[in-house]
Enzyme design. Structure first.
Site, PDB file in Angstrom:
ATOM      1  N   ASP A  14       0.745  -1.173  -0.033  1.00  0.00           N
ATOM      2  CA  ASP A  14       0.077  -0.020  -0.009  1.00  0.00           C
ATOM      3  C   ASP A  14       0.540   1.503  -0.027  1.00  0.00           C
ATOM      4  O   ASP A  14       0.883   2.121   0.811  1.00  0.00           O
ATOM      5  CB  ASP A  14      -0.807   0.006   1.403  1.00  0.00           C
ATOM      6  CG  ASP A  14      -1.566  -1.311   1.454  1.00  0.00           C
ATOM      7  OD1 ASP A  14      -2.104  -1.923   0.433  1.00  0.00           O
ATOM      8  OD2 ASP A  14      -1.898  -1.643   2.438  1.00  0.00           O
ATOM      9  N   GLU A 187     -11.583   0.809  -3.044  1.00  0.00           N
ATOM     10  CA  GLU A 187     -10.814   1.135  -1.972  1.00  0.00           C
ATOM     11  C   GLU A 187      -9.529   2.029  -2.401  1.00  0.00           C
ATOM     12  O   GLU A 187      -9.233   2.146  -3.479  1.00  0.00           O
ATOM     13  CB  GLU A 187     -10.411  -0.123  -1.135  1.00  0.00           C
ATOM     14  CG  GLU A 187      -9.402  -1.047  -1.892  1.00  0.00           C
ATOM     15  CD  GLU A 187      -9.438  -2.440  -1.260  1.00  0.00           C
ATOM     16  OE1 GLU A 187      -9.484  -2.514  -0.057  1.00  0.00           O
ATOM     17  OE2 GLU A 187      -9.044  -3.362  -1.713  1.00  0.00           O
TER      18      GLU A 187
END
Length: 543
Positions: A14, A187
């Protein structure tokens, strides 16, 4: 120069990448591992150096009891108004209909700190990022979670204005700006304003083989005003199963001083057993989700695309204005004689910071006080570092004098509380001596491999040396009583049990990667101490 992907190897998921002046920074998720949020910096996107983590104390991050793969999800790093802003979630529930979490904000004038105490934002959903508009207003952009079983849980991307004066959100301003594509599971949003238009980058498809990144844009920040790119998916490996990199998606966009564009994303590198199909299963990612960087181009009508195709490339042209760093490449090898009074930047603990309850370091030894088992989510004495290569050796000396089989200390290869193994020194009451055993926990099926053949430790052996040899698909454990002459313990273990993909078969939190570490356990509650000396981690040359 060429960027070689992944630029951050082993469990660096991420990525949130920004540029401040001529320096690039990346922040990565750390989940249940402490300290929270991994930071790196670079001048050229090729050579990256670790920085101190911004969340180093329990007042900023309290994860005691958090489930595995809970904790810090998808931190967002930004820079505005002369300071760094870091948004992060602490996720308390991983499995099931709910994803209880709290989003926090900390700031610092210097990337090295000190970082502020956290401001609590909300718990609407995870993967929140802070957007600084050019009119001075700020907005929290986030995935929205819907626990109702008759809705898709990924309920679009919401925008909420943030008041800098009060350091609070304005709930009355919340609106959904985009619902994602029909791939669902939208997301990881990051919002940018480029040439007067707002560009929204989002991950979709789940952080598995179907993972992808998509782009939408709008002239305003009004509700449901964003339209998806005709070039979507922007980045994916769903349809490139033989690509060196897989699972690319969630990440962040950055521009260079010279006006070039790059995109940092998570990625993974699966391996296969010889008996397995190359595509189903697609493989086992023991190094977890890593960080790659791809070059970005723009169409005439203003849509971004990955140069070389949406599958990405292993080797990417570095920025033309980058200045090549001199000297030898940065080595990931590590030798720690534990002479310093604090742990180095590569060491991690689980859920809580390293403190006197867990042990001490300095004077040539890491001392760990035995606490709970390696399945424990509350009280655990484990210090570990990431696997950063498929093939490496790691060794350590252990000085330990147990008096019961409830006391153990040794070297572990660890994914989470469900999946791990170790070689350790313990007490055998039948032979009335110390012994070396090897055990594995495979989704709580616990196996002691040596049993009656556990290796006796001579009474005069002050230090027992333990070593693991990881060779992509398998790994083994060795022992020595002098640190020079080694004997194999006769157990070969399947490395896939320490992979995201194996854990994903039976558990909803599969977001980290394998670690090698040092642990002490005392289930009798007497705090037996183990001293660890001269830790070595050495990567083998790539084949």
């Amino acid at each position: 120069m060429k960027i070689e992907n992944p630029v951050l190897t082993g469990f660096h998921a991420d990525p949130s990448m920004i540029r401040v002046g001529g320096t690039y920074y990346i922040a990565n998720s750390t989940f249940e591992w402490f300290p929270g949020v991994r930071l790196h910096e670079s001048q050229d996107m090729v050579h990256w150096s670790p920085l101190p983590s911004p969340l180093g104390c329990s007042s900023q991050l309290d994860m005691r009891g958090n489930p595995s793969s809970g904790g810090v999800w998808a931190p967002d790093l930004s820079y505005a108004d002369g300071r760094f802003w870091l948004v992060y979630a602490d996720v308390k529930v991983v499995n099931g209909a709910f994803k209880d979490c709290v989003n926090y904000l900390v700031t610092a004038e210097d990337i090295h700190g000190p970082w502020s105490e956290p401001v609590r934002l909300n718990g609407v959903g995870f993967d929140a990022s802070l957007f600084h508009d050019d009119d001075g207003r700020k907005y929290l952009v986030q995935q929205t979670w819907d626990f109702r079983e008759y809705h898709n849980p990924f309920n679009g991307i919401t925008l909420t204005e943030f008041d800098v004066d009060t350091m609070r959100l304005k709930p009355e301003t919340v609106r959904t700006i985009w619902g994602g594509t029909d791939v669902k599971l939208v997301e990881g949003p990051h919002l940018y304003k480029i040439d007067g238009l707002y560009y929204l980058f989002c991950a979709e498809g789940g952080t598995v083989w179907t993972h992808q990144e998509v782009v939408a844009r709008s002239a305003t920040l009004d509700a449901l005003s964003f339209e998806g790119s005709p070039l979507n998916p922007f980045l994916t490996n769903f349809d490139t199963p033989r690509n060196y990199l897989q699972k690319q998606g969630h990440g962040a966009l950055v521009s260079t001083p010279g006006g070039e564009w790059y995109y940092a994303s998570l990625c993974a590198r699966p391996w296969h057993h010889a008996t397995e199909s190359f595509t189903d299963p697609r493989g086992w990612c023991t190094l977890g989700r890593e960080t790659s960087i791809q070059k970005v181009g723009w169409t005439e009508d203003g849509w971004p695309y990955i140069v070389g195709g949406h599958g990405g490339e292993r080797f990417v042209d570095a920025p033309t204005d980058a200045v090549e760093a001199g000297g030898a490449p940065v080595s990931r090898d590590q030798h720690d004689d534990f002479s310093a009074s604090t742990l180095g930047v590569d060491w991690n603990t689980l859920r809580v910071p390293f403190d006197e309850r867990m042990g001490s370091v300095g004077g040539g030894a890491l001392t760990l006080r035995g606490q709970g088992s390696l399945c424990n989510l509350f009280d655990l004495s484990l210090v570990a570092r990431r696997w950063q290569a498929f093939d490496f050796d790691a060794s350590v000396g252990v000085r330990f004098d147990p008096c019961t089989y409830n006391q153990m200390a040794g070297l572990t290869n660890y994914y989470n509380d469900l999946c791990w193994s170790w070689a350790f020194v313990t007490w055998d009451e039948r032979r009335a001596c110390r012994v070396i055993e090897v055990a594995q926990n495979d989704f709580n099926a616990y196996t002691s491999f040596l049993r009656d053949n556990a290796v006796p430790v001579p009474d005069d052996a002050e230090t027992v040396w333990l070593r693991t040899r990881v060779r992509t698909q398998t790994y083994t454990y060795d022992y020595s009583f002098d640190g020079e002459h080694w004997q194999n313990l006769g157990v070969e273990l399947d490395a896939r049990i320490l992979s995201d993909d194996y854990v994903n078969q039976r558990y909803g939190g599969f977001f980290t990667g394998a670690f090698v570490g040092l642990a002490a356990v005392d289930l009798s509650g007497y705090d037996a101490q183990a001293d660890f000396v001269d830790f070595e981690y050495r990567e083998l040359p790539a084949a």
